[in-house]
Motif scaffolding. Sequence first.
Motif, mmCIF file in Angstrom:
data_model
loop_
_atom_site.group_PDB
_atom_site.id
_atom_site.type_symbol
_atom_site.label_atom_id
_atom_site.label_comp_id
_atom_site.label_asym_id
_atom_site.label_seq_id
_atom_site.Cartn_x
_atom_site.Cartn_y
_atom_site.Cartn_z
ATOM 1 N N PHE A 48 15.365 -22.751 -20.754
ATOM 2 C CA PHE A 48 14.141 -22.081 -20.309
ATOM 3 C C PHE A 48 14.525 -20.797 -19.582
ATOM 4 N N ASP A 49 13.845 -19.693 -19.936
ATOM 5 C CA ASP A 49 14.170 -18.404 -19.335
ATOM 6 C C ASP A 49 13.505 -18.278 -17.960
ATOM 7 N N HIS A 50 14.304 -18.204 -16.911
ATOM 8 C CA HIS A 50 13.741 -18.159 -15.562
ATOM 9 C C HIS A 50 12.976 -16.865 -15.286
ATOM 10 N N ALA A 51 13.230 -15.850 -16.123
ATOM 11 C CA ALA A 51 12.478 -14.599 -15.931
ATOM 12 C C ALA A 51 10.978 -14.825 -16.160
ATOM 13 N N LEU A 52 10.663 -15.890 -16.909
ATOM 14 C CA LEU A 52 9.238 -16.179 -17.164
ATOM 15 C C LEU A 52 8.496 -16.553 -15.878
ATOM 16 N N TYR A 53 9.252 -17.010 -14.891
ATOM 17 C CA TYR A 53 8.606 -17.351 -13.613
ATOM 18 C C TYR A 53 7.954 -16.128 -12.961
ATOM 19 N N ASP A 54 8.468 -14.930 -13.318
ATOM 20 C CA ASP A 54 7.919 -13.713 -12.703
ATOM 21 C C ASP A 54 6.461 -13.481 -13.116
ATOM 22 N N ARG A 55 6.005 -14.191 -14.144
ATOM 23 C CA ARG A 55 4.603 -14.018 -14.569
ATOM 24 C C ARG A 55 3.611 -14.692 -13.618
ATOM 25 N N PHE A 56 4.162 -15.450 -12.640
ATOM 26 C CA PHE A 56 3.278 -16.201 -11.747
ATOM 27 C C PHE A 56 3.351 -15.641 -10.327
ATOM 28 N N PRO A 57 2.233 -15.613 -9.615
ATOM 29 C CA PRO A 57 0.897 -16.024 -10.035
ATOM 30 C C PRO A 57 0.303 -15.055 -11.047
ATOM 31 N N THR A 58 -0.435 -15.604 -12.008
ATOM 32 C CA THR A 58 -1.052 -14.773 -13.040
ATOM 33 C C THR A 58 -2.190 -13.960 -12.423
ATOM 34 N N THR A 59 -2.585 -12.916 -13.118
ATOM 35 C CA THR A 59 -3.618 -12.043 -12.546
ATOM 36 C C THR A 59 -4.919 -12.062 -13.347
ATOM 37 N N ARG A 60 -4.833 -12.504 -14.615
ATOM 38 C CA ARG A 60 -6.049 -12.487 -15.445
ATOM 39 C C ARG A 60 -7.062 -13.504 -14.928
ATOM 40 N N PRO A 61 -8.361 -13.171 -15.030
ATOM 41 C CA PRO A 61 -9.364 -14.153 -14.592
ATOM 42 C C PRO A 61 -9.343 -15.400 -15.480
ATOM 43 N N ARG A 62 -9.573 -16.552 -14.898
ATOM 44 C CA ARG A 62 -9.589 -17.793 -15.675
ATOM 45 C C ARG A 62 -10.937 -17.939 -16.383
ATOM 46 N N PRO A 63 -10.947 -18.563 -17.556
ATOM 47 C CA PRO A 63 -12.212 -18.723 -18.288
ATOM 48 C C PRO A 63 -13.230 -19.539 -17.498
ATOM 49 N N GLU A 64 -14.478 -19.215 -17.690
ATOM 50 C CA GLU A 64 -15.543 -19.934 -16.999
ATOM 51 C C GLU A 64 -15.623 -21.381 -17.506
ATOM 52 N N GLY A 65 -15.888 -22.284 -16.634
ATOM 53 C CA GLY A 65 -16.051 -23.685 -17.043
ATOM 54 C C GLY A 65 -14.752 -24.469 -17.111
ATOM 55 N N GLU A 66 -13.608 -23.773 -16.885
ATOM 56 C CA GLU A 66 -12.320 -24.452 -16.989
ATOM 57 C C GLU A 66 -12.177 -25.546 -15.916
ATOM 58 N N LEU A 67 -12.581 -25.201 -14.689
ATOM 59 C CA LEU A 67 -12.452 -26.168 -13.593
ATOM 60 C C LEU A 67 -13.412 -27.343 -13.798
ATOM 61 N N ALA A 68 -14.632 -27.016 -14.256
ATOM 62 C CA ALA A 68 -15.617 -28.086 -14.488
ATOM 63 C C ALA A 68 -15.102 -29.063 -15.544
ATOM 64 N N GLU A 69 -14.450 -28.519 -16.570
ATOM 65 C CA GLU A 69 -13.901 -29.387 -17.617
ATOM 66 C C GLU A 69 -12.801 -30.291 -17.053
ATOM 67 N N LEU A 70 -11.958 -29.684 -16.186
ATOM 68 C CA LEU A 70 -10.869 -30.456 -15.571
ATOM 69 C C LEU A 70 -11.452 -31.608 -14.735
ATOM 70 N N GLU A 71 -12.497 -31.279 -13.981
ATOM 71 C CA GLU A 71 -13.125 -32.317 -13.140
ATOM 72 C C GLU A 71 -13.729 -33.415 -14.003
ATOM 73 N N GLN A 72 -14.323 -32.999 -15.108
ATOM 74 C CA GLN A 72 -14.973 -33.984 -15.981
ATOM 75 C C GLN A 72 -13.931 -34.905 -16.627
ATOM 76 N N ILE A 73 -12.815 -34.310 -17.040
ATOM 77 C CA ILE A 73 -11.753 -35.099 -17.690
ATOM 78 C C ILE A 73 -11.164 -36.127 -16.713
ATOM 79 N N TRP A 74 -11.031 -35.708 -15.473
ATOM 80 C CA TRP A 74 -10.357 -36.574 -14.488
ATOM 81 C C TRP A 74 -11.335 -37.377 -13.636
ATOM 82 N N CYS A 75 -12.639 -37.348 -13.992
ATOM 83 C CA CYS A 75 -13.604 -38.027 -13.119
ATOM 84 C C CYS A 75 -13.320 -39.535 -13.086
ATOM 85 N N ALA A 76 -13.676 -40.143 -11.963
ATOM 86 C CA ALA A 76 -13.366 -41.561 -11.752
ATOM 87 C C ALA A 76 -14.481 -42.431 -12.297
#
Lengths: 101, 847
Positions: free
Chosen positions: B7-35
């Motif tokens: 694994f190329d450690h230079a790829l770590y330099d891409r983080f933290p990313t700057t592009r906005p995250r897609p809408e609804g991504e967090l809601a989907e994560l919550e729905q997938i992991w809901c209890a």
Amino acid sequence: MDEPLDFERGAPFINRIDWFTAIAALAVWFAHFMAVWCASVIWPDQAAGRIVGVALTIAAFGALYWLRRRAGKPPLHNVAGLGLAIAAVAIAFSCVPALIG
Amino acid sequence: MKSETGFDHALYDRFPTTRPRPEGELAELEQIWCAPKGWEYLKAVNNNYIGFIYVVTALCFFLAAGILSLGMRVQLAAPMLDFLPQDTYNQFFTMHGTVMMFLFAVPMVEAIGVMLLPQMLAARDLPFPRLSAYAFWAYAVGGGFFFCSLFIGLAPDGGWFMYPPLTSLQYSPGINTDMWLLGIGFIEISAIAGAVEIIVGVLRTRAPGMTLDRMPIFVWAMLAFAVMILIAFPSVILCTLLLELERAFNWPFFDPTRGGDPMLWQHLFWFFGHPEVYIIFLPAAGLMSMMVSTIAQTPLVGYRLNVLAIVATAFISFGVWAHHMFATGMPRVSTGYFSAASMAVSLPAGIQVFCWIATLAAGKLRWSTPALFIVGAVLIFTMGGLTGVMVGMVPFDWQVHDTYFVVAHFHYVLIGGMVFPVFGAFYYWAGMTSRKPLSETLGRWTFWLMFAGLHITFLPMHLTGFMGMPRRVYTYLPDRGLDLLNMISTAGSFVMAAGVLVFLIDCARNFRFTTQNDAGNIYNAGTLEWLPTGLYSTRSIPLVRGRNPLWEQPDLAKEVEDGRYFLPGSITGLRETLITSPINAEPQYVQLMPGPSPWPLASAVFTAGIFLALTVQAYAFSAVSCVFMLWATLRWLWETDRPIRLKEGDIGGGIVLPITITGRHSHSWWALNATLVVIAMIALMALFGYLYLYGIHPEVWIAPPALLQTAGIAALLLLAFGAAWLSRILLARSALGEFPGQGPWMSAAAGAVLVTLALYWDVTGWLGAGLQPTATGQGATVFALLAHQGMCVVTGIIMAAYLGWRSGRGLLTGPANVTLDVVARWIGYCAVQGLVASLVMRLFPGG
């Protein structure tokens, strides 16, 4: 945050030689311990058991010496050095019953 | 840093990313992991729920065992009291020790691990959440039934280490002893399941960048803890099974009149029993190291030395078991070796204590409740450690053996080394799972009452021990100088209980369980578990650049919450986590995680049914439970190895990784290896028993079957190994996703058939040579080893049949498959184990 102390600096932690040396040193202790115990059970309270115990101790110290040389004579505050030191003290402790019976 | 996986450690330099995250991504994560809701909670497998309820259950067992100790102290408050009848007193002290060791101490640290580790490692969950659920349910169901035996007078009464011949059928004819043997054997399965989960979790699910050098000390301690469980616990499983075989079927492992030896039990038990103390201590020491660093607001002094001390303690703890046997008449030089090792183990323990003291001295200490518990724990543990060095000396041990001095010693060690750190941890980490933190005022009351109560109870016991009061007596005669000291101890035990009561009041008033709106990082700790979390753990999995990321990267929490790091959403629409490499934690692949399921619970209940039925010798009911257990387990597994269409995905920053792999880089490979270590340790300890009994009673040994037969068995087993290996090669020849036909399955099944034939030949060979399991120690150990091999072979046959079923449904696709990997390697292992055991038994020493 405070600067790390001296023994926190230095070579990267995942120095395979250091960790191999420390683990191998402790493994040498374990092997020595099991071997001298077996000798003491096979020859209970006999000179043979004690002689074998001393011989095994010399062999174990030889193994530690070899590990130390292989690791480039690490100082005591290094992981390898401390592992070797703990193992050496533990092996020396284990030899005492063979010497004094 | 050199790459471990390419694994190329230079790829770590891409983080933290700057592009906005897609809408609804967090809601989907919550729905997938809901209890699950309502009764469906029973299907929950998420560590937030399982870990929490695990901790609560272990705490309940602590309270129950504590109440038993109060009953014992009332009985001993004055001479010749009749508060508890003798038989009941025997059951009380046996259950107190057993419950504290097996149902509180080990499960509690395992529970804390299940609860904290995913957050500390910033994993979505531990890699086998259903295994965590199974471990918990097996423990809760089995432990509950085991404890209830007390209410019907069937609780074990032979002491927590159950020495034969006291516990042999002749002296303990009731089922009380069987209850202990089978109950504990079963509960240990739960501990081992948890240990496998923890090892794989620690080594394969750490956040990227969390190299071993940056791993929190508690995680190191849990790794050592889990490895020690794999090495030590098989020994107690074996000795409980051997004693049960002796009691149920008259196989004379411990009967010296037929070539057995009761000392074999002591060796096997203490090979587990003494490392058990460090199994309990090391995770608690890990908790201490974490808390010390935070309350002093400075990095832990001597991080690497501390890690080495943990590893060294784990090693040396396996060389001290016979210091419990100094009074048994072992050869003098042998006792000397164990005495020396007992003193050597204090070296690494001392390193840890000095690291804590140096950290406290280097930082700015704030006297919070966790701080009090830490300083108190160091003091108490050191006192217990000093008396430990005393009893490590053989002549001294002879004087105080089985007296109250020993009781005082190990209570100081266990309470200082485990109970106080855990209570400190309750206060420290309560803010992670509760809307409100626990009260500082009540916490201080809890500490001082427990601290004072401990000394008032156990300090006088050193003196009663010196004065010759033996442990485990239900009363004593008056006017022997013991009356006042015992009264003080009894008063102290109630002071300590008052401290625990204040803690419970504090919990009732302030603790409100939550998975989202927790009180947060009130002590300003620097490790990842204090990142904002939901049931999916952290929103994105951070890149770790130091040992205290929250101190070193002040913006980390916000960036993680904004999804600026790895796996900010779900690639497949399913539960996932990131698998990283074992040393440098470089991203390797995305693992699909199973969701809620009733099958772990069902499997645990039926496993409990097997053991409980065996206790009362209801073999038919046990067999039926076994069938249902298998059915539930296979149903659980059926859902986990499913083919998926998507083969790779973007984990963030444009880095594309495969989804679910197999082979030696996969986490399941590691889990099977850990399981095989357990099976191999059982076989190794049984071989030790075989050689040990030969050393004690060679006169009952008979000659083994003919050499030609041995060669034939070896050939069959080598063929079986080859067939198992061939199945993997056949599957590897097919293309990605292609069904290779029935060849791979048939080859694995042929391996299973060959190991079965070899076992049949082995058994009939020994019977033909005139060896009977009930006749001698040789017969008992030979057939015990063959029975162990038989269990492995039967499991292999079931696995091969299951593989055939999956193959018939077209689910076995190339070039590699997790199920086939597991089955082939299991059968291969059976062949190797059978080969080693057969050769040792047939060639040495009988040959």
